[in-house]
Scaffold this motif. Sequence first.
Motif, PDB file in Angstrom:
ATOM      1  N   VAL A  46      -0.266  11.443   4.557  1.00 52.34           N
ATOM      2  CA  VAL A  46       0.598  11.850   3.446  1.00 52.34           C
ATOM      3  C   VAL A  46       0.357  10.890   2.284  1.00 52.34           C
ATOM      4  O   VAL A  46       0.334   9.667   2.481  1.00 52.34           O
ATOM      5  CB  VAL A  46       2.088  11.809   3.867  1.00 52.34           C
ATOM      6  N   PRO A  47       0.145  11.417   1.072  1.00 47.67           N
ATOM      7  CA  PRO A  47      -0.077  10.526  -0.074  1.00 47.67           C
ATOM      8  C   PRO A  47       1.082   9.536  -0.247  1.00 47.67           C
ATOM      9  O   PRO A  47       2.229   9.841   0.077  1.00 47.67           O
ATOM     10  CB  PRO A  47      -0.152  11.475  -1.264  1.00 47.67           C
ATOM     11  N   THR A  48       0.766   8.381  -0.762  1.00 49.35           N
ATOM     12  CA  THR A  48       1.773   7.362  -1.008  1.00 49.35           C
ATOM     13  C   THR A  48       2.717   7.830  -2.117  1.00 49.35           C
ATOM     14  O   THR A  48       2.275   8.262  -3.181  1.00 49.35           O
ATOM     15  CB  THR A  48       1.098   6.039  -1.429  1.00 49.35           C
ATOM     16  N   PHE A  49       4.009   7.765  -1.837  1.00 48.48           N
ATOM     17  CA  PHE A  49       5.007   8.061  -2.854  1.00 48.48           C
ATOM     18  C   PHE A  49       6.292   7.316  -2.517  1.00 48.48           C
ATOM     19  O   PHE A  49       6.495   6.864  -1.394  1.00 48.48           O
ATOM     20  CB  PHE A  49       5.266   9.571  -2.992  1.00 48.48           C
ATOM     21  N   GLN A  50       7.144   7.206  -3.506  1.00 50.62           N
ATOM     22  CA  GLN A  50       8.455   6.575  -3.347  1.00 50.62           C
ATOM     23  C   GLN A  50       9.404   7.278  -4.293  1.00 50.62           C
ATOM     24  O   GLN A  50       9.203   7.248  -5.505  1.00 50.62           O
ATOM     25  CB  GLN A  50       8.355   5.079  -3.670  1.00 50.62           C
ATOM     26  N   LEU A  51      10.405   7.934  -3.722  1.00 50.21           N
ATOM     27  CA  LEU A  51      11.368   8.695  -4.517  1.00 50.21           C
ATOM     28  C   LEU A  51      12.781   8.214  -4.237  1.00 50.21           C
ATOM     29  O   LEU A  51      13.124   7.962  -3.071  1.00 50.21           O
ATOM     30  CB  LEU A  51      11.297  10.184  -4.161  1.00 50.21           C
ATOM     31  N   PRO A  52      13.623   8.143  -5.264  1.00 50.61           N
ATOM     32  CA  PRO A  52      15.030   7.880  -4.983  1.00 50.61           C
ATOM     33  C   PRO A  52      15.605   9.070  -4.225  1.00 50.61           C
ATOM     34  O   PRO A  52      15.181  10.211  -4.439  1.00 50.61           O
ATOM     35  CB  PRO A  52      15.657   7.750  -6.376  1.00 50.61           C
ATOM     36  N   THR A  53      16.522   8.811  -3.310  1.00 55.19           N
ATOM     37  CA  THR A  53      17.102   9.938  -2.582  1.00 55.19           C
ATOM     38  C   THR A  53      18.195  10.575  -3.422  1.00 55.19           C
ATOM     39  O   THR A  53      18.838   9.926  -4.249  1.00 55.19           O
ATOM     40  CB  THR A  53      17.650   9.509  -1.208  1.00 55.19           C
ATOM     41  N   LEU A  54      18.374  11.842  -3.191  1.00 58.50           N
ATOM     42  CA  LEU A  54      19.312  12.634  -3.978  1.00 58.50           C
ATOM     43  C   LEU A  54      20.752  12.191  -3.768  1.00 58.50           C
ATOM     44  O   LEU A  54      21.532  12.141  -4.706  1.00 58.50           O
ATOM     45  CB  LEU A  54      19.156  14.115  -3.606  1.00 58.50           C
ATOM     46  N   LEU A  55      21.085  11.841  -2.537  1.00 62.66           N
ATOM     47  CA  LEU A  55      22.478  11.547  -2.218  1.00 62.66           C
ATOM     48  C   LEU A  55      22.826  10.067  -2.283  1.00 62.66           C
ATOM     49  O   LEU A  55      23.995   9.705  -2.191  1.00 62.66           O
ATOM     50  CB  LEU A  55      22.820  12.131  -0.844  1.00 62.66           C
ATOM     51  N   GLU A  75      21.149   6.783  -4.525  1.00 64.40           N
ATOM     52  CA  GLU A  75      20.067   6.252  -5.350  1.00 64.40           C
ATOM     53  C   GLU A  75      19.579   4.887  -4.883  1.00 64.40           C
ATOM     54  O   GLU A  75      18.504   4.436  -5.278  1.00 64.40           O
ATOM     55  CB  GLU A  75      20.499   6.205  -6.811  1.00 64.40           C
ATOM     56  N   GLN A  76      20.346   4.201  -4.032  1.00 63.12           N
ATOM     57  CA  GLN A  76      19.912   2.901  -3.513  1.00 63.12           C
ATOM     58  C   GLN A  76      18.865   3.069  -2.408  1.00 63.12           C
ATOM     59  O   GLN A  76      18.127   2.153  -2.105  1.00 63.12           O
ATOM     60  CB  GLN A  76      21.094   2.091  -2.958  1.00 63.12           C
ATOM     61  N   GLN A  77      18.816   4.213  -1.791  1.00 62.59           N
ATOM     62  CA  GLN A  77      17.875   4.472  -0.704  1.00 62.59           C
ATOM     63  C   GLN A  77      16.667   5.218  -1.265  1.00 62.59           C
ATOM     64  O   GLN A  77      16.785   5.982  -2.218  1.00 62.59           O
ATOM     65  CB  GLN A  77      18.558   5.306   0.377  1.00 62.59           C
ATOM     66  N   MET A  78      15.505   4.993  -0.654  1.00 61.89           N
ATOM     67  CA  MET A  78      14.280   5.640  -1.113  1.00 61.89           C
ATOM     68  C   MET A  78      13.672   6.481   0.018  1.00 61.89           C
ATOM     69  O   MET A  78      13.790   6.130   1.185  1.00 61.89           O
ATOM     70  CB  MET A  78      13.249   4.594  -1.548  1.00 61.89           C
ATOM     71  N   LEU A  79      13.033   7.574  -0.365  1.00 63.74           N
ATOM     72  CA  LEU A  79      12.217   8.365   0.553  1.00 63.74           C
ATOM     73  C   LEU A  79      10.774   7.993   0.246  1.00 63.74           C
ATOM     74  O   LEU A  79      10.333   8.092  -0.902  1.00 63.74           O
ATOM     75  CB  LEU A  79      12.432   9.864   0.350  1.00 63.74           C
ATOM     76  N   THR A  80      10.048   7.548   1.262  1.00 64.63           N
ATOM     77  CA  THR A  80       8.644   7.186   1.070  1.00 64.63           C
ATOM     78  C   THR A  80       7.795   7.871   2.130  1.00 64.63           C
ATOM     79  O   THR A  80       8.312   8.389   3.124  1.00 64.63           O
ATOM     80  CB  THR A  80       8.418   5.655   1.177  1.00 64.63           C
ATOM     81  N   ASN A  81       6.506   7.834   1.933  1.00 63.81           N
ATOM     82  CA  ASN A  81       5.574   8.405   2.905  1.00 63.81           C
ATOM     83  C   ASN A  81       5.674   7.691   4.251  1.00 63.81           C
ATOM     84  O   ASN A  81       5.352   8.271   5.279  1.00 63.81           O
ATOM     85  CB  ASN A  81       4.147   8.344   2.370  1.00 63.81           C
ATOM     86  N   LYS A  82       6.157   6.487   4.294  1.00 60.23           N
ATOM     87  CA  LYS A  82       6.276   5.743   5.556  1.00 60.23           C
ATOM     88  C   LYS A  82       7.396   6.281   6.444  1.00 60.23           C
ATOM     89  O   LYS A  82       7.430   5.991   7.631  1.00 60.23           O
ATOM     90  CB  LYS A  82       6.481   4.258   5.267  1.00 60.23           C
ATOM     91  N   LEU A 128      16.674  12.798   4.889  1.00 55.38           N
ATOM     92  CA  LEU A 128      16.699  12.277   3.525  1.00 55.38           C
ATOM     93  C   LEU A 128      16.153  13.333   2.578  1.00 55.38           C
ATOM     94  O   LEU A 128      15.259  14.100   2.940  1.00 55.38           O
ATOM     95  CB  LEU A 128      15.834  11.019   3.386  1.00 55.38           C
ATOM     96  N   VAL A 129      16.677  13.346   1.354  1.00 57.28           N
ATOM     97  CA  VAL A 129      16.211  14.259   0.320  1.00 57.28           C
ATOM     98  C   VAL A 129      15.707  13.418  -0.842  1.00 57.28           C
ATOM     99  O   VAL A 129      16.486  12.738  -1.514  1.00 57.28           O
ATOM    100  CB  VAL A 129      17.348  15.184  -0.179  1.00 57.28           C
ATOM    101  N   GLY A 130      14.406  13.449  -1.079  1.00 54.41           N
ATOM    102  CA  GLY A 130      13.840  12.741  -2.225  1.00 54.41           C
ATOM    103  C   GLY A 130      14.001  13.573  -3.477  1.00 54.41           C
ATOM    104  O   GLY A 130      13.797  14.782  -3.469  1.00 54.41           O
TER     105      GLY A 130
END
Length: 179
Positions: free
Chosen positions: A42-51, A53-60, A122-124
């Motif tokens: 999966v390509p590397t990405f980092q997104l704030p989660t929708l619910l 903002e302190q948590q992130m959704l990443t490819n890891k 999680l929802v990015g």
Amino acid sequence: MYAKMKLFIPLLIFMVLLGICWRQLFYGNTQVLPSALINQTVPTFQLPTLLSEQQMLTNKDFNGRVTLLNVWASWCYACAVEMPMLMRIKEQYHIPMYSINYRDDPAQAKAWLKQYGNPYVLVGSDTQGEAAIELGVYGTPELFIIDAQGKIIYRHIGVVDQAVWDNVLYPIIKKQQLL
């Protein structure tokens, strides 16, 4: 005689092209679009989660077990159609499902999840669509099956219903879980 035949050549070419377009439009498989990412990490990405903002959704987040990644939006009619099935997958099959909310207004996306339910771990929030572009997303909904090593093993374009789950997705997941 030759002059009359010359008049029919453009018509003949037009009819052949029309036939090819007709065949693709009505008999082409819109569920199968090639993806260069099959069997790729999966390509590397980092997104704030929708619910949160302190948590992130990443490819890891996809490493260590077979997971699903669903790309959706509140403005997507087909996404609402598939939501009962996604809720059933969460409740009956217990397969971790993450999502990317694609080019959406966060407030509308939160209201949409409240209305239809939230099957996601999680929802990015991908408001600019950059992570989805890296995944090669054409539109919504799209669902990826990711193996325990974080590699994309299957991509489904369109609504996930019971038939798609039973005949396509779940057999792939079961096979991966046995490996």
